[in-house]
Design a protein around this motif. Structure first.
Motif, PDB file in Angstrom:
ATOM      1  N   ALA A 193       1.074  -1.245  -0.022  1.00 26.29           N
ATOM      2  CA  ALA A 193      -0.016  -0.081  -0.160  1.00 26.29           C
ATOM      3  C   ALA A 193       1.013   1.236  -0.122  1.00 26.29           C
ATOM      4  CB  ALA A 193      -1.010   0.083   1.062  1.00 26.29           C
ATOM      5  N   THR A 194       2.097   1.175   0.618  1.00 23.85           N
ATOM      6  CA  THR A 194       2.855   2.517   0.678  1.00 23.85           C
ATOM      7  C   THR A 194       3.429   2.612  -0.617  1.00 23.85           C
ATOM      8  OG1 THR A 194       4.730   0.905   1.475  1.00 23.85           O
ATOM      9  CG2 THR A 194       3.268   1.921   3.100  1.00 23.85           C
ATOM     10  N   ASP A 195       3.584   1.622  -1.519  1.00 27.03           N
ATOM     11  CA  ASP A 195       4.353   1.741  -2.690  1.00 27.03           C
ATOM     12  C   ASP A 195       3.176   2.551  -3.555  1.00 27.03           C
ATOM     13  OD1 ASP A 195       6.772   0.421  -2.378  1.00 27.03           O
ATOM     14  OD2 ASP A 195       5.613  -1.521  -2.442  1.00 27.03           O
ATOM     15  N   ALA A 196       1.977   2.179  -3.482  1.00 29.38           N
ATOM     16  CA  ALA A 196       1.064   2.820  -4.153  1.00 29.38           C
ATOM     17  C   ALA A 196       0.783   4.093  -4.033  1.00 29.38           C
ATOM     18  CB  ALA A 196      -0.295   1.902  -4.133  1.00 29.38           C
ATOM     19  N   ARG A 197       0.874   4.471  -2.729  1.00 30.13           N
ATOM     20  CA  ARG A 197       0.756   5.605  -2.165  1.00 30.13           C
ATOM     21  C   ARG A 197       1.713   6.648  -2.743  1.00 30.13           C
ATOM     22  NH1 ARG A 197      -0.373   7.467   4.263  1.00 30.13           N
ATOM     23  NH2 ARG A 197       0.472   9.572   3.990  1.00 30.13           N
ATOM     24  N   ALA A 198       2.923   6.033  -3.014  1.00 32.87           N
ATOM     25  CA  ALA A 198       4.156   6.890  -3.369  1.00 32.87           C
ATOM     26  C   ALA A 198       4.428   7.254  -4.839  1.00 32.87           C
ATOM     27  CB  ALA A 198       5.313   6.136  -2.939  1.00 32.87           C
ATOM     28  N   GLU A 199       3.496   6.517  -5.673  1.00 38.59           N
ATOM     29  CA  GLU A 199       3.522   6.624  -6.951  1.00 38.59           C
ATOM     30  C   GLU A 199       2.084   6.943  -7.688  1.00 38.59           C
ATOM     31  OE1 GLU A 199       3.968   7.134 -10.362  1.00 38.59           O
ATOM     32  OE2 GLU A 199       5.716   5.937  -9.961  1.00 38.59           O
ATOM     33  N   PRO A 200       2.125   8.311  -8.135  1.00 39.65           N
ATOM     34  CA  PRO A 200       0.844   8.582  -8.554  1.00 39.65           C
ATOM     35  C   PRO A 200       0.292   8.297 -10.046  1.00 39.65           C
ATOM     36  CG  PRO A 200       2.444  10.343  -8.983  1.00 39.65           C
ATOM     37  CD  PRO A 200       3.076   9.211  -8.001  1.00 39.65           C
ATOM     38  N   ARG A 201       1.072   7.563 -10.583  1.00 39.39           N
ATOM     39  CA  ARG A 201       0.778   7.100 -11.811  1.00 39.39           C
ATOM     40  C   ARG A 201       0.076   5.608 -11.649  1.00 39.39           C
ATOM     41  NH1 ARG A 201       6.194   6.653 -15.073  1.00 39.39           N
ATOM     42  NH2 ARG A 201       6.957   6.076 -12.935  1.00 39.39           N
ATOM     43  N   VAL A 202      -0.129   5.126 -10.553  1.00 34.57           N
ATOM     44  CA  VAL A 202      -1.035   3.808 -10.396  1.00 34.57           C
ATOM     45  C   VAL A 202      -2.031   4.140  -9.369  1.00 34.57           C
ATOM     46  CG1 VAL A 202       1.329   2.598 -10.542  1.00 34.57           C
ATOM     47  CG2 VAL A 202       0.220   3.172  -8.248  1.00 34.57           C
ATOM     48  N   ARG A 203      -3.121   3.467  -9.457  1.00 38.98           N
ATOM     49  CA  ARG A 203      -4.395   3.416  -8.440  1.00 38.98           C
ATOM     50  C   ARG A 203      -4.351   1.906  -7.881  1.00 38.98           C
ATOM     51  NH1 ARG A 203      -8.800   1.347 -10.245  1.00 38.98           N
ATOM     52  NH2 ARG A 203      -9.203   0.681 -12.413  1.00 38.98           N
ATOM     53  N   VAL A 204      -5.211   1.963  -6.732  1.00 44.43           N
ATOM     54  CA  VAL A 204      -5.427   0.922  -6.102  1.00 44.43           C
ATOM     55  C   VAL A 204      -6.602   0.419  -6.614  1.00 44.43           C
ATOM     56  CG1 VAL A 204      -5.890  -0.333  -3.821  1.00 44.43           C
ATOM     57  CG2 VAL A 204      -4.077   1.648  -3.913  1.00 44.43           C
ATOM     58  N   VAL A 205      -6.669  -1.127  -6.883  1.00 43.22           N
ATOM     59  CA  VAL A 205      -7.912  -1.505  -7.484  1.00 43.22           C
ATOM     60  C   VAL A 205      -8.505  -2.466  -6.178  1.00 43.22           C
ATOM     61  CG1 VAL A 205      -8.766  -3.497  -8.822  1.00 43.22           C
ATOM     62  CG2 VAL A 205      -6.981  -2.057  -9.624  1.00 43.22           C
TER      63      VAL A 205
END
Length: 255
Positions: A193-205
């Motif tokens: 979850a912290t990786d997704a938070r750090a990368e604006p080019r992805v979104r959590v499904v």
């Protein structure tokens, strides 16, 4: 072979850092899981602002870092993304006695490129293979990288691993997997979850249930070969209330 070459390269970099001069020799060298890049850098910034020598941070998959520690790399502290690789180093006899402690927790998430319209509810038997289509699922190598190991556990317990095992893009670290998703090279991937938070080019499904995989715990320990006088003080700083508050800002849970 490629992983071995990278491990050797990292070892040589650390040797060079140690030999670069007396200032670096005094600063603690920290082997930290790839997912800690932003948070550990912020912790190092705060430590330096207190008047200490800036820690030398080396980020990679916990598996690669564990092998470096066992090879006698000139490092002082190891922060793993799982207990397994810390156990590995402990059994080999490379941890300083009574310095291992749980530091952080995290969550495992399924992510897609930010502009993707894929929608999935993570539950037993969910149609992950269908959502992938002809694409692949990016994740850390499930045979070595903690995020990949957790990911395989989750997919296995949810009953979908057999359908996607042949579609996995095995990355050398969780951040390498994240990069594949962010660049749109794969339709889906598994990261923290912290990786997704750090990368604006992805979104959590979706977020994987905690019950679908082993608890995600990041332990920290001082290494037996530590040479920096600041090694133990910096380890204690990471475990302090001030240190943990820094990690919480980046989305980590603390122990």
């Amino acid at each position: 072979m490629a992983r071995l070459s990278r491990a050797i390269a990292l070892f040589l970099v650390l040797l060079a850092a140690l030999g670069a001069g007396p200032v670096l020799a005094r600063a603690p060298v920290v082997l930290a899981a790839a997912s800690l890049q932003e948070a550990m850098t912020a912790a190092a910034d705060r430590w330096t602002a207190k008047g200490h020598e800036r820690p030398v941070l080396s980020f990679a998959a916990s598996s690669a870092l564990a092998r470096q520690a066992e090879a006698g790399a000139p490092a002082d502290i190891f922060v793993s993304a799982d207990e397994q690789w810390m156990d590995h180093v402990a059994v080999a006899g490379f941890l300083a006695a009574r310095t291992r402690a749980p530091l952080l927790t995290n969550q495992l998430v399924l992510v897609a490129p930010a502009n993707s319209r894929i929608a999935l509810a993570i539950r037993p038997g969910f149609p992950l293979a269908r959502a992938l289509g002809n694409g692949r699922l990016a994740m850390g190598d499930p045979d070595a990288v903690p995020a990949g190991i957790y990911g395989k556990q989750a997919l296995t317990r949810l009953g979908v691993w057999p359908q996607v095992a042949g579609k996995v893009a095995r990355a050398e670290s969780v951040r390498a997997a994240l990069a594949l998703i962010a660049r749109g090279e794969v339709p889906l991937g598994i990261v923290y979850a912290t990786d997704a938070r750090a990368e604006p080019r992805v979104r959590v499904v979706g977020t994987f249930p905690a019950s679908s995989h082993a608890p995600i715990v990041y332990p920290v320990a001082r290494l037996r070969q530590a040479r920096s006088a600041d090694a133990e003080p910096f380890r204690r700083f990471l475990l302090s209330g001030e240190g943990k508050a820094i990690f919480r800002r980046f989305g980590f849970g603390t122990r």
